[in-house]
Structure formats: structure tokens, C-alpha cells
Design a protein around this motif. Structure first.
Motif, PDB file in Angstrom:
ATOM      1  N   ILE A 176      18.213 -16.829  79.830  1.00 15.24           N
ATOM      2  CA  ILE A 176      18.131 -15.671  80.711  1.00 15.24           C
ATOM      3  C   ILE A 176      19.386 -14.811  80.595  1.00 15.24           C
ATOM      4  CG2 ILE A 176      18.095 -15.004  83.133  1.00 15.24           C
ATOM      5  CD1 ILE A 176      16.279 -17.531  83.498  1.00 15.24           C
ATOM      6  N   LEU A 177      20.535 -15.483  80.616  1.00 14.90           N
ATOM      7  CA  LEU A 177      21.787 -14.727  80.599  1.00 14.90           C
ATOM      8  C   LEU A 177      22.017 -14.024  79.264  1.00 14.90           C
ATOM      9  CD1 LEU A 177      24.541 -15.737  82.813  1.00 14.90           C
ATOM     10  CD2 LEU A 177      22.136 -15.502  83.270  1.00 14.90           C
ATOM     11  N   ARG A 178      21.511 -14.642  78.209  1.00 17.00           N
ATOM     12  CA  ARG A 178      21.668 -14.053  76.890  1.00 17.00           C
ATOM     13  C   ARG A 178      20.980 -12.682  76.864  1.00 17.00           C
ATOM     14  NH1 ARG A 178      17.997 -15.611  73.087  1.00 17.00           N
ATOM     15  NH2 ARG A 178      18.338 -14.582  71.101  1.00 17.00           N
ATOM     16  N   ALA A 179      19.748 -12.682  77.355  1.00 14.40           N
ATOM     17  CA  ALA A 179      18.994 -11.430  77.369  1.00 14.40           C
ATOM     18  C   ALA A 179      19.637 -10.427  78.315  1.00 14.40           C
ATOM     19  CB  ALA A 179      17.561 -11.709  77.792  1.00 14.40           C
ATOM     20  N   GLN A 180      20.059 -10.907  79.482  1.00 10.60           N
ATOM     21  CA  GLN A 180      20.678 -10.016  80.454  1.00 10.60           C
ATOM     22  C   GLN A 180      21.980  -9.430  79.916  1.00 10.60           C
ATOM     23  OE1 GLN A 180      20.205  -9.303  83.991  1.00 10.60           O
ATOM     24  NE2 GLN A 180      18.069  -9.740  83.557  1.00 10.60           N
ATOM     25  N   ALA A 181      22.790 -10.325  79.339  1.00 13.54           N
ATOM     26  CA  ALA A 181      24.088  -9.872  78.848  1.00 13.54           C
ATOM     27  C   ALA A 181      23.890  -8.849  77.750  1.00 13.54           C
ATOM     28  CB  ALA A 181      24.891 -11.067  78.331  1.00 13.54           C
ATOM     29  N   ARG A 182      22.902  -9.078  76.925  1.00 14.20           N
ATOM     30  CA  ARG A 182      22.673  -8.132  75.838  1.00 14.20           C
ATOM     31  C   ARG A 182      22.250  -6.771  76.401  1.00 14.20           C
ATOM     32  NH1 ARG A 182      19.784 -10.049  70.656  1.00 14.20           N
ATOM     33  NH2 ARG A 182      18.197 -10.740  72.115  1.00 14.20           N
ATOM     34  N   MET A 183      21.392  -6.831  77.424  1.00 10.92           N
ATOM     35  CA  MET A 183      20.937  -5.568  77.991  1.00 10.92           C
ATOM     36  C   MET A 183      22.080  -4.793  78.624  1.00 10.92           C
ATOM     37  SD  MET A 183      17.162  -5.753  79.550  1.00 10.92           S
ATOM     38  CE  MET A 183      17.957  -5.265  81.027  1.00 10.92           C
ATOM     39  N   VAL A 184      22.914  -5.547  79.341  1.00  6.37           N
ATOM     40  CA  VAL A 184      24.034  -4.870  80.000  1.00  6.37           C
ATOM     41  C   VAL A 184      24.982  -4.288  78.951  1.00  6.37           C
ATOM     42  CG1 VAL A 184      26.037  -5.201  81.471  1.00  6.37           C
ATOM     43  CG2 VAL A 184      23.860  -6.261  82.076  1.00  6.37           C
ATOM     44  N   SER A 185      25.259  -5.117  77.915  1.00  2.60           N
ATOM     45  CA  SER A 185      26.252  -4.635  76.956  1.00  2.60           C
ATOM     46  C   SER A 185      25.713  -3.478  76.118  1.00  2.60           C
ATOM     47  CB  SER A 185      26.748  -5.781  76.080  1.00  2.60           C
ATOM     48  OG  SER A 185      25.661  -6.291  75.341  1.00  2.60           O
ATOM     49  N   GLN A 186      24.402  -3.319  76.122  1.00  3.72           N
ATOM     50  CA  GLN A 186      23.852  -2.196  75.375  1.00  3.72           C
ATOM     51  C   GLN A 186      23.632  -0.966  76.264  1.00  3.72           C
ATOM     52  OE1 GLN A 186      20.395  -3.912  73.652  1.00  3.72           O
ATOM     53  NE2 GLN A 186      21.516  -4.845  71.953  1.00  3.72           N
ATOM     54  N   ALA A 187      23.903  -1.174  77.556  1.00  2.00           N
ATOM     55  CA  ALA A 187      23.680  -0.051  78.479  1.00  2.00           C
ATOM     56  C   ALA A 187      24.680   1.061  78.204  1.00  2.00           C
ATOM     57  CB  ALA A 187      23.807  -0.538  79.921  1.00  2.00           C
ATOM     58  N   GLU A 188      24.267   2.289  78.527  1.00  2.86           N
ATOM     59  CA  GLU A 188      25.065   3.471  78.158  1.00  2.86           C
ATOM     60  C   GLU A 188      26.485   3.435  78.710  1.00  2.86           C
ATOM     61  OE1 GLU A 188      22.574   6.439  79.695  1.00  2.86           O
ATOM     62  OE2 GLU A 188      21.252   6.462  77.948  1.00  2.86           O
ATOM     63  N   TYR A 189      26.590   3.003  79.988  1.00  2.21           N
ATOM     64  CA  TYR A 189      27.922   3.059  80.608  1.00  2.21           C
ATOM     65  C   TYR A 189      28.860   2.076  79.952  1.00  2.21           C
ATOM     66  CZ  TYR A 189      26.363  -1.058  83.136  1.00  2.21           C
ATOM     67  OH  TYR A 189      25.914  -2.294  83.445  1.00  2.21           O
ATOM     68  N   VAL A 190      28.294   0.930  79.473  1.00  2.05           N
ATOM     69  CA  VAL A 190      29.147  -0.045  78.809  1.00  2.05           C
ATOM     70  C   VAL A 190      29.542   0.466  77.435  1.00  2.05           C
ATOM     71  CG1 VAL A 190      29.288  -2.390  77.931  1.00  2.05           C
ATOM     72  CG2 VAL A 190      28.162  -1.937  80.114  1.00  2.05           C
ATOM     73  N   ILE A 191      28.552   1.040  76.762  1.00  2.00           N
ATOM     74  CA  ILE A 191      28.855   1.609  75.446  1.00  2.00           C
ATOM     75  C   ILE A 191      29.931   2.680  75.587  1.00  2.00           C
ATOM     76  CG2 ILE A 191      27.886   2.953  73.526  1.00  2.00           C
ATOM     77  CD1 ILE A 191      25.201   1.482  74.151  1.00  2.00           C
ATOM     78  N   ALA A 192      29.792   3.435  76.664  1.00  2.00           N
ATOM     79  CA  ALA A 192      30.786   4.473  76.918  1.00  2.00           C
ATOM     80  C   ALA A 192      32.167   3.871  77.158  1.00  2.00           C
ATOM     81  CB  ALA A 192      30.355   5.299  78.131  1.00  2.00           C
ATOM     82  N   ALA A 193      32.189   2.827  77.987  1.00  2.43           N
ATOM     83  CA  ALA A 193      33.464   2.166  78.281  1.00  2.43           C
ATOM     84  C   ALA A 193      34.089   1.633  77.010  1.00  2.43           C
ATOM     85  CB  ALA A 193      33.237   1.034  79.289  1.00  2.43           C
ATOM     86  N   SER A 194      33.226   1.048  76.187  1.00  7.05           N
ATOM     87  CA  SER A 194      33.700   0.472  74.941  1.00  7.05           C
ATOM     88  C   SER A 194      34.279   1.560  74.034  1.00  7.05           C
ATOM     89  CB  SER A 194      32.537  -0.253  74.260  1.00  7.05           C
ATOM     90  OG  SER A 194      32.983  -0.934  73.131  1.00  7.05           O
ATOM     91  N   ALA A 195      33.575   2.682  74.012  1.00  4.68           N
ATOM     92  CA  ALA A 195      34.028   3.793  73.167  1.00  4.68           C
ATOM     93  C   ALA A 195      35.381   4.329  73.639  1.00  4.68           C
ATOM     94  CB  ALA A 195      32.982   4.897  73.183  1.00  4.68           C
ATOM     95  N   MET A 196      35.616   4.208  74.948  1.00  2.70           N
ATOM     96  CA  MET A 196      36.885   4.688  75.481  1.00  2.70           C
ATOM     97  C   MET A 196      38.002   3.662  75.311  1.00  2.70           C
ATOM     98  SD  MET A 196      35.850   7.011  78.759  1.00  2.70           S
ATOM     99  CE  MET A 196      35.459   5.694  79.792  1.00  2.70           C
ATOM    100  N   GLY A 197      37.711   2.572  74.621  1.00  3.73           N
ATOM    101  CA  GLY A 197      38.747   1.624  74.260  1.00  3.73           C
ATOM    102  C   GLY A 197      38.893   0.433  75.177  1.00  3.73           C
ATOM    103  N   ALA A 198      37.921   0.214  76.068  1.00  3.72           N
ATOM    104  CA  ALA A 198      38.007  -0.958  76.940  1.00  3.72           C
ATOM    105  C   ALA A 198      37.809  -2.239  76.121  1.00  3.72           C
ATOM    106  CB  ALA A 198      36.953  -0.866  78.029  1.00  3.72           C
ATOM    107  N   SER A 199      38.597  -3.262  76.461  1.00  5.16           N
ATOM    108  CA  SER A 199      38.485  -4.506  75.707  1.00  5.16           C
ATOM    109  C   SER A 199      37.213  -5.259  76.128  1.00  5.16           C
ATOM    110  CB  SER A 199      39.693  -5.398  75.972  1.00  5.16           C
ATOM    111  OG  SER A 199      39.629  -5.860  77.309  1.00  5.16           O
ATOM    112  N   LYS A 200      36.822  -6.210  75.278  1.00  2.00           N
ATOM    113  CA  LYS A 200      35.626  -6.989  75.602  1.00  2.00           C
ATOM    114  C   LYS A 200      35.823  -7.746  76.908  1.00  2.00           C
ATOM    115  CE  LYS A 200      32.837  -7.086  71.749  1.00  2.00           C
ATOM    116  NZ  LYS A 200      31.973  -7.644  70.779  1.00  2.00           N
ATOM    117  N   ALA A 201      37.030  -8.287  77.089  1.00  2.00           N
ATOM    118  CA  ALA A 201      37.310  -9.052  78.305  1.00  2.00           C
ATOM    119  C   ALA A 201      37.179  -8.148  79.529  1.00  2.00           C
ATOM    120  CB  ALA A 201      38.716  -9.639  78.233  1.00  2.00           C
ATOM    121  N   HIS A 202      37.676  -6.931  79.387  1.00  2.00           N
ATOM    122  CA  HIS A 202      37.591  -5.986  80.496  1.00  2.00           C
ATOM    123  C   HIS A 202      36.132  -5.684  80.825  1.00  2.00           C
ATOM    124  CE1 HIS A 202      38.586  -2.536  83.020  1.00  2.00           C
ATOM    125  NE2 HIS A 202      37.598  -1.909  82.389  1.00  2.00           N
TER     126      HIS A 202
END
Lengths: 301, 501, 329
Positions: A176-202
């Protein structure tokens, strides 16, 4: 599922989709629903914490008083078992032990499963593939046979049963968490955060955990009940809890050969299992509604 | 021991005359049932004679095969497929087979069948093959007469032949023995559905009136039903006609269902083995103390059967060798137990462990542990699965106590050699007196004298106990009201045969 | 807080890939699972002590035990034994049972049909009653609140207890049904009922929940807003999508059902493969345990492959929905 009765009770009526009513709807229902769903569990927890102090010892034997019938059938309480031990005291202690084992097993399984699931979902690629393979392999390997082999290897003990329950239980969380985590990490706001240089841990701390916590808690609670059922089945087959550890499955097993002279042993212990697991399931339902008012999707069952 | 004569005498007196005359009338009894169904608690692992080790194996195996000899209800060894079976010195055993016997495939039974049995057993990877090595030769004098010759006096051999000395046909293979056996016994194998049932049909050519008994039915189906409550349900609903291993507390259900619950002592002994090779049980007074501390008869009455009697040593009853009715069991006396413990330096008791397999009577061990606790001995129960349990018999790291039972005990030879003899593979007991008695009993040809030696061993085992002596096992069989005249055997094989004596 | 809506089961993401990709994934899985399962069986049986203790009686001489160990190659170096063992797993030659000398695979395959019959019947019963109950719950009723509790309750009943009670009631007291065995058609009813209650309750809960979820999913709202009739929305959008998680669950349960059937097989003396596996594991009969684990693993993976493909067939539009769900997140 029954929380949304107001929606589906009128299937013929098309709802106004623009009305943002679901949150309010739920909240109203939650208020109605909170008390009674928790009542069985509260009663149960009270019973297992208070009753042992006032009941007789669950281990004291008396061969002369063996198989005394329960109250209403010429005896007192819930009667005695084949060794003259007080059945009510045994069921209460058994419930406590079985609950404790199930909680430990469910905790271990969640920690392992959440770690695996989040890693897989976040990192993707190889990590994801490996976790997926592990999950499906465990699903494909028959549980009981493995259980017996674990017992044979490290002896019949609470430890071996816990190992087995955790070893098979983590996959529920991981999936369950695998699917959820993938969905969250693919969500626009996360992608945006990532693009702005946020670390994976953050990202994990800020976005993943708040999103994944509710579902994890619900799964965790629900799993306590199924762990209890599995451990009881193992004990019934003679490969679970050691006999000195009083457990609900063990009492049903003891009663199996007493069905004629002492029907109450198996009957009451079985009813106790049903009660405990039902109250855990109801509590999990309640939690799902309260913790997770908007997030839909996974209904781990 | 007035009831027991040597097998030599009995073979001549009983077998030769009356059985021979009855065998000529091969018409089955009028009350032959069309079909009976027997629920066994487990499926045979193997029908290969050399590899059969359990009652469930033997129940089916001895329906299909005949042995040279069999136990009579009183424990004597009687000729079975043989007409004469005798020996003066327990070195040479003279055998005369019944005339006219045939195997299920139609071939005649000759003395070559005995040779084939000996070769099969000696060459098999089996517990019994070691014992069979004493047989140096089977001398086939003619088709019906033979001599089994041993290297040294082997008075225990006939009791082994009851179990393993089955007549084998020409041309058998490992495969045919395992799954398509052909014997000369009362029933012919029709089918074996793995996991489900073995079906047998009556052998129309079977000789009647033998000590083993006459067929009960035209067709017999053995089903494998692990749960006792299910077996009782099968009997009550008419699905089964004979069920084995009914727990004491289900006997009432059998009777309520209109059927008969038969309880009968079997030649088997239940015990808790004490590891006397390490403290605290290396001190005989501690071993005596634990025997005094347990109210064995009360536990037997409550949990096992009122037919189960507290034993003075390991020998279960007068049908077997070594039982001494004049030797009284340990008295239940917790005070005495405490005194003995104090004398031995354990006034405050101690903590120990007891091992048991998860599928045997854990409640019995729990009851014993409770009573030991009352004299200060705290017993932690360790449940193991069977293979681990068996691996631990002589393991010095294993728990000091272990609950087990042993069968058959008609002849205690195997038991005492494995568990009491200091050299035994399963032994943690060492007593030079006992070793000497065991050695001399093994080669003493006269049955009376062997009996006396084993009785002496019983007294030795009481003075210096290696066990907590419990009780004789009891078989509880549920018998359908449709079946008349069936009685359990002392070795607990569930055969669809009716004994005629 | 952003919302993750709708269709998160990983199966749906797999479905974005072409069918060939699904099959290839499953083939890799077969290899890995077989390897893992074989290794597990090997390690456990060898760690648990001398395997001959399981199938030779305790009184056998140490010499004979040693002879047997050599015959079975148990004295060879561990690595050699392991490689031989793994090789056997992949070639399907599991050798002969150590206990009875019969070919191990044949013993397992002989017993498999009875288990498939039992689990198949139970699954069918579970699917019919589970879906039936969930659909019934969609209709207005005064007792809905109470009835809705039934699946929660059904999930809590232990199979061994239920089986014993059903046997007492329907076989012993009423005498309507056989108490054990598989020698009559009616004999499957009690074991199948016993085994079916848990999955039936789970399917009922899952399907009801999925229907609720889907009813409020954005694409259903969109469909409604386009003016589609309620019936059309239900048949084309709600039902197929609500079916997916449930079908996925059924696939995942296959392995558990076969493992869990052993309790019911013991209780009702049903001659299934679960009892054989239990007995073989007790007796450390490595070839049979190995064959059992391999056959079951292959079977479960096969079922899951089937489920994957069914899901694609049920809803080929998954791709767009998933994208939509993510885009809305």
C-alpha cells in the motif's frame, strides 16, 4: 463504508457535483459514529486490565473440579477447563496475551513494511522492483508450511511465531505504501519542490510522512485483528504459541477434544476471538473516518 | 506368571489341532457385513513392511499380510500363517506353514516367502534390519517346512516376527511394496487414494479361525481423519463404523450416538523419561522424589481413562514380560518427596524443563508440572515438533524430562535396549546392574526365566528410577452398533477382523 | 493539503504497460520466487537439524542413519547440495520423497485437485455472496446500519472454530450433511462454507468501499456532468472501476487461501495438498516440501498474471484515469 450511507441511499438522484459537501457530510457522520464504534474496544481493554486483579489465577489446576459447567448450567462463571482451571480467567489472560503478541507483530510488520514501501515508492527503479518481487514472492510462498519450518528450525516459541507473522505481514504495508509513496512523489507539488532543490529527505519529511501516516495507522490497526486470527490458527494447528503461554487459539484447541463434556471451553474462547477481532475492526473503521476524512483510496481490509 | 507359557508349548497345544480343523471350512460367517468404514487418526506413511513403524501403518499392513505368528489376547505368541512355530533353544525356530495358502495374486505360499521376508528386512534401511542380522539363514526343507536359524539365542525374535515377519510373494519390488502390496492376509488392497482412503476387499481364499481373526466385511475402507471430534461425528452420523483414538471426554458422545465405546488397556507404557546423567537427577533420591510427588492415578483417572493404572516401573501388564503384580507403584506422598529432596540437598527445590511434542497429551504434562511445583520443582514445558523431539533423546543439552510412551511392550527387548541400557541410542540412563540384566535377558531361551529377569529389572528401575512411571496406555475405540463381536487388540492395530477364541 | 485521489493500487500502474511487459515481469518473478522459495526451504530444513530424524524412527542405529545421509547426499558439501537443490527446483525434478519413496512432484500433483476444488468452491461462494451483499447494501433499508456490520463480524470468525460449530450443527445434530471426507458431492458444502466466510466478508467490505470511492471520483462526476444517465454511469464507470481493487484482492488471496485451507482440510479430513505439506514439513521430507512450495508459488503467480490481464481487459481506459488522478493531485 457505512459512513457514506446518505450518498448511496438514493442511487436514482444525481448529485450536484459542484457542491463541496463531502467534508461536512463526513464530519457530521463522524460525530454520530464515534462513540459506539469504540465501545467494544474500550470495554475489552477495561476488562483485560481490570479483571485479572479480581479473578482467580488462570493457571491453578484442580482435577476434582475439572469441566465444571458455566453459570446457568449448574456451575459458576464460564466454568472450568479440562484441568479444572477457571475458564473466564484463562480467556481474559489469553485475550491479553494474544492481543500483546498481535500488537507486537503488527508493529514489527508496519515498521518493516513502511520502510520497504516508502523506499520503493520514493526511490523507484531498482529499489521498487526488488520490493515488488519480495512482496509477490512472499505472497506466493504458502504461509503454513513456512510456519512449520520456522518452528522446526528455532523451536516452538513466541519468538518464532512473531518472526513468522512479521515475515508475512509486512507485505501488506509495503504494497500500500509503495503505491501511495509513488503517487505522492509524482504529485506536482512534490515535483515542484524537487525542482527547486529540496532534498529527498526533506521531501520525505515534509510531504510523504504527513500523507502516509493516516493510511499507515489504519492499516496497522486493522492488522492487529488479522494477526490475532493467524496466530490463533497456527496455535490450533500445534505450531503456534507454546502451551505455557495462554492464548485464545490454545484454549479453543484444548476445547476441541472436550466438545462433548465441556462444550463451553471451545465455544466461549471462540466467541472471545470473534469479539476481540470485531472490536478491533470497528475501531479501525472509526480511525479511518476520523484520521482520514478526505483521503480516499486504500481501504485495507 | 502362571498365565504365560512359553510360546513353544502354546504353539503345540492351541494352534495345531483346533485351528487346522476350522480352516477347512472356508465359508465366511453368516453375519459378514457388506462394507465397513474405519476412521484412523492418521494415514499410513508406508505399507512397506520393513519401513512400517506406527500403529496406523500396521493396521493396514496386517490386513493385507499375514505374519508367521501373532499375539493371542493374553499375550502368548501363537502360530498365525504358520501351523507350527517352535524352538527349544531360541536359536533354531522350526516353522511349518499351513497347507494350501495362496497370495492375492494366486501364487502359492511356500517357505520361500519366509526367505524373501528375511532378505527384504535385512537389506532395508530400517530400524528392524539391525535386529534381523541375528538371522543367519532360512533353511527351506520343503514347500511347507523351514527353519529360521540365528547366530545366538534370540528369544525376542518371535515378538518381532509378529510385527515384521510377514510373508512376501515372489517378484515384489520396492514400488509394489510401497503402494501395491500383495500379501496372503485377510484383505486385498483395492485402491489407495493418497490423503483420503485405502480400500480393501475380503480375500475369499483366507483361512478362517486363526488367532488374528476372521474378516468382518466384504469391503473395508480406511479413512484418515486427524481430528478426534470429526471421527466421533463420522461415527455418530454413520459415515464410519469403527473409529480409533477417541479422547476420554468424547466417550460419552459415542454412547449418545447409539454406538459402543470400547476402552481396553494396550501393551504400551506412558512415562516421563528422566535424564539421570546430570544434576539434579544424577541423585537417585531426586528421581524417587519426583515419583512420589506426582499423583499419577488421579491424573490417569481424570485425563486418560479409568482403565489406566499407575505402574511400578515400565512394564504395563501381565500380558507382557517383566510385569510384577507384587511390586507396588510409588505412593503419592508429597511430604516424602520433600524429605527426599532435602536429603539430596535440594530442600528449596530447583527449576527444570520438560519436553513434549505439540501433538501429544500436553494436558498430562501440565498436570504433572503443577504437582511437581507443589514440592518446589518448577517445570518449564518445552513443546517441540516430532523430529526435534526425536533428535533430542540422547542430547545432553535437551530438557531433563520428556513425556513419551512406547509400544508394543509384549516383549520389552527393544524398549530396554534403546532407553534403559547405558549404550542405548535413546538412553541417558546408566546402571551396571540394569545393563547386566538386559544383557542376560536378551539371550535367555526360557520364557519363564526371561520374565523373571525383567521383573528383577523392574525392581532395579524402582530403586534407581530413570523415569516417572505413569500408566499403561488405553485404547478407546468407537464401534458402530452394527458391528458385533469386535474387540481391540493389545497392540492397538485396528483390524476389520473378529477374533474367534 | 494536496490530495491523492482515486486509483492508487500499483496494479493500475502496471496496466499502463503493455501486456507483454506484464508477462515478462511475471516471468522474472517466477525465477526469483522459485529461487527464494527453494533457498528458504533448503536453509530451514538444514538449520533444523538432521533431516533423517523426521522420517527415520528414533531407534535407528547411528550407522544406518549415516548410511541414509550418504544415500541422500546429505553429507556432501553444503554448497554442492544447495546448487543441486536449486537446479532441481528449476528443472522440476524434485526427486523422490524421503518418507515413502514416491516421486515428490507426483505426490503433490495428486493431492492438488482436492485443494483446488475446495478453494475454488470457497472462492466462488465468497465472490457471489461478497458482491451480492455489497450490491444489496446499496439499496435503502431500515436495517442497513446493522447489516453493514455483518462483514466486520464475518472477518473476525476463526475458521477452525466455525468449522467445528458448523459440523456440530449440520452434520451431528441435524444430520443433513456429511461430517468429513470428499466421497460425496454434499461433502464439500461445510468445508467450503467454512473457508468462504472470511474472504466473502472481505470482498463485501472492499467492494462496497470501492463503489463509494468511485462514485465520488472526479471522472465519474465528469461523466455525470456530461449528462450521462445514472445507469450508464454505474455500468460504464462505477462498477468496472470498483471491481478492480476487488479482483486484485482475489488474486492476492489465492496463496493465502491455499495455505489457510490446511486448517479446514485437517478439520474435515479433506484430502488436500495442505495436509500433505504440513505432514511433509513435520517429517522433514525435503523433496515433497520443495515440490509443494514450487507448485504453489507457480500457481499463485499464474493466478496473479491472469488477474493482471483481466484487469486490463475490464478497463482498458486505466491509463487515462490514472493520469487524470495524478494530474488532479
Amino acid at each position: 463504508m457505512m459512513t457514506l450511507s446518505s450518498h448511496s441511499s438514493s442511487p436514482g438522484v444525481s448529485r450536484d457535483i459542484t457542491q463541496p459537501d463531502r467534508r461536512e457530510d463526513r464530519r457530521a457522520l463522524v460525530n454520530v459514529v464515534i462513540p459506539w464504534r469504540l465501545v467494544p474496544l474500550v470495554l475489552l481493554l477495561t476488562a483485560v486490565s481490570v479483571l485479572p486483579a479480581i479473578l482467580s489465577s488462570p493457571t491453578t489446576q484442580s482435577l476434582a473440579d475439572r469441566l465444571t459447567p458455566p453459570f446457568g448450567f449448574g456451575g459458576t462463571g464460564l466454568g472450568t477447563d479440562g484441568l479444572g482451571r477457571d475458564l473466564l480467567a484463562r480467556i481474559i489472560t489469553g485475550t491479553r496475551n494474544s492481543l500483546a503478541i498481535s500488537i507486537v507483530a503488527a508493529t514489527g510488520a508496519s515498521l518493516l513494511g513502511i520502510t520497504a514501501g516508502v523506499l520503493a515508492g520514493m526511490l523507484g527503479g531498482w529499489a521498487d522492483r526488488i520490493v515488488e518481487l519480495l512482496v509477490e514472492s512472499v505472497l506466493a510462498i504458502p504461509f503454513i508450511t513456512v510456519g512449520l519450518m520456522v518452528t522446526a528450525t528455532i523451536g516452538q516459541s513466541t519468538t518464532s511465531m512473531l518472526l513468522l507473522l512479521i515475515g508475512t505481514g509486512w507485505i501488506t504495508h509495503a504494497q500500500i505504501l509503495r503505491a501511495q509513496a509513488r503517487m505522492v512523489s509524482q504529485a506536482e507539488y512534490v515535483i515542484a519542490a524537487s525542482a527547486m532543490g529540496a532534498s529527498k529527505a526533506h521531501i520525505a519529511r515534509r510531504h510523504l510522512v504527513p500523507n502516509l501516516l493516516p493510511i499507515s495507522i489504519v492499516v496497522y490497526f486493522q492488522q492487529i485483528g488479522s494477526m490475532l486470527l493467524w496466530s490463533a490458527s497456527l496455535t490450533w494447528l500445534g505450531i503456534g504459541a507454546p502451551i505455557e503461554q495462554i492464548s485464545l487459539g490454545g484454549i479453543v484447541r484444548d476445547g476441541q477434544d472436550l466438545l462433548y463434556n465441556g462444550w463451553w471451553v471451545s465455544l466461549f474462547a471462540g466467541l472471545a476471538i470473534i469479539y476481540v477481532v470485531t472490536s478491533l475492526n470497528l475501531a479501525a473503521d472509526w480511525l479511518r473516518i476520523v484520521i482520514d476524512p478526505v483521503q480516499k483510496g486504500h481501504r485495507p481490509l | 506368571m502362571s498365565t504365560r507359557r512359553s510360546f513353544v508349548a502354546s504353539s503345540l497345544a492351541v494352534a495345531a489341532v483346533p485351528l487346522a480343523t476350522r480352516a477347512q471350512s472356508a465359508t465366511p460367517a453368516a453375519d459378514l457385513l457388506p462394507e465397513i468404514v474405519i476412521d484412523l487418526s492418521g494415514e499410513p506413511d508406508n505399507l512397506t513392511p520393513a519401513l512400517s513403524y506406527s500403529t496406523r501403518d500396521w493396521s493396514v499392513m496386517h490386513s493385507i499380510y499375514d505374519s508367521l505368528v501373532d499375539f493371542a489376547p493374553d499375550g502368548q505368541i501363537l502360530p498365525q500363517a504358520a501351523e507350527v512355530f517352535e524352538s527349544d533353544d531360541a536359536i533354531t525356530f522350526r516353522v511349518r506353514l499351513r497347507a494350501g495358502m495362496i497370495f492375492h495374486d494366486g501364487s502359492p505360499v511356500t517357505t520361500a516367502a519366509i526367505t524373501r521376508n528375511v532378505e527384504h528386512i535385512k537389506s532395508a534401511d530400517s530400524q528392524i534390519s539391525d535386529l534381523y542380522q541375528v538371522i543367519t539363514e532360512v533353511r527351506q526343507i520343503d514347500d511347507l517346512n523351514a527353519e529360521i536359524v540365528c547366530v545366538e539365542p534370540s528369544p525376542w525374535l518371535p515378538s518381532q516376527l509378529v510385527v515384521w515377519g510377514v510373508l512376501l510373494p515372489e517378484g515384489f519390488t520396492d514400488e509394489s511394496l510401497a503402494s501395491a502390496p500383495i500379501g496372503s492376509g485377510p484383505y486385498i488392497l483395492e485402491s489407495w487414494e493418497q490423503g483420503s482412503a485405502i480400500t480393501l476387499v475380503r480375500n475369499p481364499d483366507y483361512h478362517l479361525g486363526s488367532p488374528k481373526g476372521d474378516p468382518l466385511a466384504e469391503r473395508v475402507t480406511y479413512r484418515f481423519v486427524p481430528e478426534a471430534a470429526t471421527r466421533v461425528a463420522d461415527l455418530t452420523t454413520g459415515l464410519a463404523h469403527l473409529i480409533d483414538a477417541v479422547p476420554k471426554d468424547q466417550l460419552g458422545a459415542v454412547a449418545d450416538g447409539g454406538n459402543v465405546a470400547v476402552s481396553s488397556p494396550v501393551l504400551a507404557t506412558a512415562f516421563i523419561r528422566i535424564a539421570t546423567d546430570a544434576a539434579p537427577f544424577d541423585e537417585p533420591r531426586v528421581c524417587q522424589a519426583v515419583n512420589h510427588a506426582v499423583d499419577v492415578q488421579a491424573i490417569a483417572d481424570a485425563l486418560v481413562s479409568t482403565e489406566a493404572k499407575r505402574l511400578a516401573s515400565v512394564f504395563p501388564d501381565a500380558r507382557g514380560l517383566g510385569f510384577d503384580a507384587s511390586l507396588s507403584p510409588f505412593a503419592y506422598d508429597p511430604e516424602k518427596a520433600k524429605e527426599l529432596l532435602a536429603e539430596a540437598g535440594y530442600a528449596d527445590g530447583f527449576v527444570t524443563e520438560a519436553q513434549i511434542t505439540a501433538t501429544s497429551r500436553t494436558d498430562v504434562l501440565e498436570a504433572v508440572a503443577e504437582q511437581l511445583a507443589a514440592v518446589g520443582i518448577k517445570v518449564n514445558i518445552v513443546t517441540s515438533e516430532l523430529a526435534t523431539f526425536n533428535q533430542d533423546w540422547s542430547n545432553t543439552d535437551a530438557p531433563a524430562l520428556r513425556y513419551a510412551s512406547w509400544r508394543p511392550m509384549y516383549d520389552p527387548f527393544t524398549f530396554v535396549n534403546l532407553l534403559v541400557n547405558s549404550e542405548g541410542y535413546l538412553s541417558r540412563y546408566s546402571n551396571p546392574t540394569a545393563d547386566e540384566l538386559i544383557r542376560s535377558a536378551a539371550i535367555e531361551p526360557a520364557t519363564e526365566s526371561r520374565d523373571a529377569i525383567y521383573q528383577e529389572l523392574g525392581r532395579t528401575l524402582q530403586d534407581q528410577p530413570g523415569f516417572i512411571y505413569l500408566w499403561n496406555l488405553v485404547t478407546n475405540v468407537g464401534v458402530s452398533s452394527q458391528i458385533e463381536g469386535w474387540s481391540p487388540r493389545g497392540d492397538d492395530y485396528v483390524l476389520a477382523l473378529r477374533r474367534t477364541q | 493539503m494536496p490530495r491523492a485521489i482515486g486509483l492508487p493500487l500499483h496494479h493500475r500502474i502496471i496496466h499502463l504497460e503493455p501486456m507483454l511487459r506484464i508477462i515478462a515481469t511475471r516471468i522474472v518473478q517466477i525465477i526469483v520466487t522459485l529461487w527464494l522459495a527453494s533457498t528458504l526451504v533448503f536453509v530451514m530444513i538444514h538449520l533444523s537439524g538432521d533431516p533423517t530424524q523426521g522420517f527415520l524412527p528414533p531407534g535407528v542405529s547411528p550407522e544406518l542413519r549415516e548410511q541414509m545421509r550418504q544415500k541422500l547426499g546429505l553429507d556432501d558439501p553444503m554448497l554442492q547440495q544447495y546448487l543441486r537443490f536449486i537446479g532441481r527446483g528449476f528443472t522440476g525434478d524434485f526427486g523422490d520423497s524421503w518418507r515413502d519413496g514416491r516421486p515428490a512432484l507426483e505426490s503433490v500433483l495428486n493431492r492438488l485437485p482436492a485443494t483446488l476444488q475446495l478453494t475454488g468452491a470457497a472462492l466462488l461462494l465468497a465472490v457471489v455472496t461478497g458482491f451480492g451483499f455489497a450490491l444489496l447494501m446499496q439499496r435503502p433499508s431500515r436495517f442497513r446500519q446493522v447489516l453493514a456490520l455483518l462483514p466486520s463480524f464475518g472477518q473476525a470468525v476463526p475458521t477452525f472454530w466455525l468449522g467445528a460449530m458448523l459440523m456440530m450443527i449440520f452434520a451431528v445434530r441435524a444430520g443433513w450433511l456429511p461430517s468429513s471426507g470428499n466421497h460425496s458431492a454434499a461433502a464439500i458444502i461445510l468445508p467450503a462454507l467454512t473457508l468462504a466466510l472470511h474472504p466473502a466478508s472481505t470482498i463485501a467490505r472492499l467492494f462496497a468501499t470501492s463503489m463509494e470511492d468511485v462514485t465520488h471520483a472526479d471522472y465519474v462526476r465528469t461523466a455525470r456532468s456530461k449528462g450521462l444517465s445514472q445507469r450508464a454511469v454505474t455500468t460504464h464507470h462505477i462498477a468496472p472501476n470498483a471491481l478492480l481493487p476487488t479482483v486484485a484482492y482475489i488474486g492476492l488471496q489465492a496463496g493465502f487461501l491455499i495455505g489457510g485451507a490446511v486448517v479446514v482440510e485437517s478439520l474435515f479430513a479433506w484430502p488436500g495438498v495442505g495436509r500433505l505439506a504440513l505432514q511433509s514439513a513435520v517429517q522433514r521430507d525435503l523433496p515433497v516440501v520443495h515440490a509443494f512450495v514450487a507448485v504453489t508459488a507457480l500457481g499463485v503467480i499464474g493466478i496473479n498474471l491472469l488477474v493482471d490481464l483481466i484487469q486490463v481487459v475490464i478497463d482498458p481506459r486505466l491509463r487515462s484515469h490514472t493520469i487524470q488522478a495524478v494530474a488532479n493531485g
